[in-house]
Structure formats: structure tokens, C-alpha cells
Scaffold this motif. Sequence first.
Motif, mmCIF file in Angstrom:
data_model
loop_
_atom_site.group_PDB
_atom_site.id
_atom_site.type_symbol
_atom_site.label_atom_id
_atom_site.label_comp_id
_atom_site.label_asym_id
_atom_site.label_seq_id
_atom_site.Cartn_x
_atom_site.Cartn_y
_atom_site.Cartn_z
ATOM 1 N N ALA A 17 21.774 80.903 63.246
ATOM 2 C CA ALA A 17 22.368 82.081 62.664
ATOM 3 C C ALA A 17 22.031 82.971 63.894
ATOM 4 N N ASP A 18 20.799 82.964 64.640
ATOM 5 C CA ASP A 18 20.558 83.796 65.780
ATOM 6 C C ASP A 18 21.398 83.563 66.789
ATOM 7 N N LEU A 19 22.009 82.453 67.046
ATOM 8 C CA LEU A 19 22.720 81.976 68.008
ATOM 9 C C LEU A 19 24.257 82.527 67.976
ATOM 10 N N VAL A 20 24.667 82.635 66.870
ATOM 11 C CA VAL A 20 25.930 83.287 66.089
ATOM 12 C C VAL A 20 25.744 84.774 66.555
ATOM 13 N N ARG A 21 24.807 85.320 66.117
ATOM 14 C CA ARG A 21 24.551 86.627 66.320
ATOM 15 C C ARG A 21 24.626 86.850 67.836
ATOM 16 N N TYR A 22 23.830 86.183 68.826
ATOM 17 C CA TYR A 22 23.864 86.302 70.061
ATOM 18 C C TYR A 22 25.066 86.149 70.788
ATOM 19 N N ALA A 23 25.927 85.177 70.429
ATOM 20 C CA ALA A 23 27.381 85.124 70.934
ATOM 21 C C ALA A 23 28.077 86.136 70.720
ATOM 22 N N GLY A 24 28.116 86.676 69.546
ATOM 23 C CA GLY A 24 28.767 87.970 69.185
ATOM 24 C C GLY A 24 28.299 88.945 69.895
ATOM 25 N N ALA A 25 27.037 89.396 70.206
ATOM 26 C CA ALA A 25 26.747 90.520 71.093
ATOM 27 C C ALA A 25 26.848 90.297 72.563
ATOM 28 N N SER A 26 26.810 88.927 72.993
ATOM 29 C CA SER A 26 27.059 88.865 74.456
ATOM 30 C C SER A 26 28.326 88.294 74.972
ATOM 31 N N GLY A 27 29.267 88.072 74.033
ATOM 32 C CA GLY A 27 30.411 87.424 74.306
ATOM 33 C C GLY A 27 30.519 85.894 74.844
ATOM 34 N N ASP A 28 29.393 85.298 74.829
ATOM 35 C CA ASP A 28 29.178 83.826 75.221
ATOM 36 C C ASP A 28 29.331 83.052 74.030
ATOM 37 N N PHE A 29 30.734 82.745 73.808
ATOM 38 C CA PHE A 29 31.052 81.513 72.734
ATOM 39 C C PHE A 29 31.163 80.021 73.094
ATOM 40 N N ASN A 30 30.394 79.593 74.453
ATOM 41 C CA ASN A 30 30.313 78.382 74.712
ATOM 42 C C ASN A 30 30.141 77.675 73.637
ATOM 43 N N PRO A 31 30.751 76.283 73.249
ATOM 44 C CA PRO A 31 30.448 75.561 72.132
ATOM 45 C C PRO A 31 29.259 74.893 72.150
ATOM 46 N N ILE A 32 28.746 74.675 73.275
ATOM 47 C CA ILE A 32 27.076 74.171 73.375
ATOM 48 C C ILE A 32 26.317 75.047 72.772
ATOM 49 N N HIS A 33 26.629 75.934 72.256
ATOM 50 C CA HIS A 33 25.680 77.033 71.570
ATOM 51 C C HIS A 33 25.888 76.902 70.051
ATOM 52 N N TRP A 34 27.084 76.179 69.602
ATOM 53 C CA TRP A 34 27.245 76.276 68.228
ATOM 54 C C TRP A 34 27.952 74.746 67.546
ATOM 55 N N HIS A 35 28.337 74.013 68.508
ATOM 56 C CA HIS A 35 28.910 72.712 68.041
ATOM 57 C C HIS A 35 28.236 71.574 68.644
ATOM 58 N N ASP A 36 27.707 70.865 67.718
ATOM 59 C CA ASP A 36 26.761 69.679 67.953
ATOM 60 C C ASP A 36 27.719 68.630 68.879
ATOM 61 N N ARG A 37 28.753 68.360 68.476
ATOM 62 C CA ARG A 37 29.797 67.206 69.157
ATOM 63 C C ARG A 37 29.856 67.782 70.622
ATOM 64 N N THR A 38 30.253 68.894 70.890
ATOM 65 C CA THR A 38 30.209 69.358 72.362
ATOM 66 C C THR A 38 29.092 69.351 72.860
ATOM 67 N N ALA A 39 27.926 69.804 72.295
ATOM 68 C CA ALA A 39 26.690 69.495 72.912
ATOM 69 C C ALA A 39 26.347 68.161 73.376
ATOM 70 N N ALA A 40 26.806 67.295 72.440
ATOM 71 C CA ALA A 40 26.422 65.712 72.858
ATOM 72 C C ALA A 40 27.289 65.272 73.782
#
Length: 134
Positions: A17-40
Amino acid sequence: MDKDTELPERSFRITRADLVRYAGASGDFNPIHWHDRTAAENDLPGVIAHGMFTMALAAQALVDWTGDPAGLVEYEVRFSKPVAVPDDEIGAEVVVSGVIQSPTAEGRTRIEISATCAGQRVLGRGSGAVTRNG
């Protein structure tokens, strides 16, 4: 080390949830910060915290110690390892500590910073300079 030469250790929890809030505040929606498959697919240990978010937590430890947000006058770190954030309510714990150097003639105090997660150093070669009233 004694309390006069050691930055008080601070522990910060990071959840998805913190990552979602930070993504919204920073504009950094890179999926490595929220999507398990993309991170893998990117050979990461899982979804990872934004590096700048981790850096900001370490800066917060310095600001808390000075008692004044304007007291942090210089700050730099190197990213050593990513902070993997599990998909649960507990998240990851980042622990920030540091070694306080003697104040300079200009009234600045340099602090060598360390940040770890799960026993691994996540910020390396970190340092900051602060001014402190009181």
C-alpha cells in the motif's frame, strides 16, 4: 559506540500500500513496484520499493534527529540492493542507523548512514550533513 556517536536506530515498515501511495505521489508507476510477474521477469527478488522512497526513509531518520527539516543540508547515498516488499500486511522492514562525526567549525555534523533490510545493506556509502539547534 555510545549514544553521542550513534544515530538512534529507526525502523520503517514498507507495505505494498505504501508503494501505491508513493507511486501516486512521485508519478513512478513502473510495474516492478507493484506487479510480481514483471518483477520476476526482470530478475528481481519480487516487487521492490522505489529506490527514492528508501532513500527518503533514511533522510527522515536524519531529519528526526535534527528536529528540523531544514537541518538536513547535504545528503547522498548509493543503492546497494533492492528492498523486496512481500504481498502481505507486514511488508518489509528497513532499519536506518548511522555514525555521528564531530561537528565542523561551520556547525555542520556529518553522519555516515547505513540502511538494511532483512540483514542486507540496501543503501551504501550514505552520508549527510546536518545543522542542529539544541
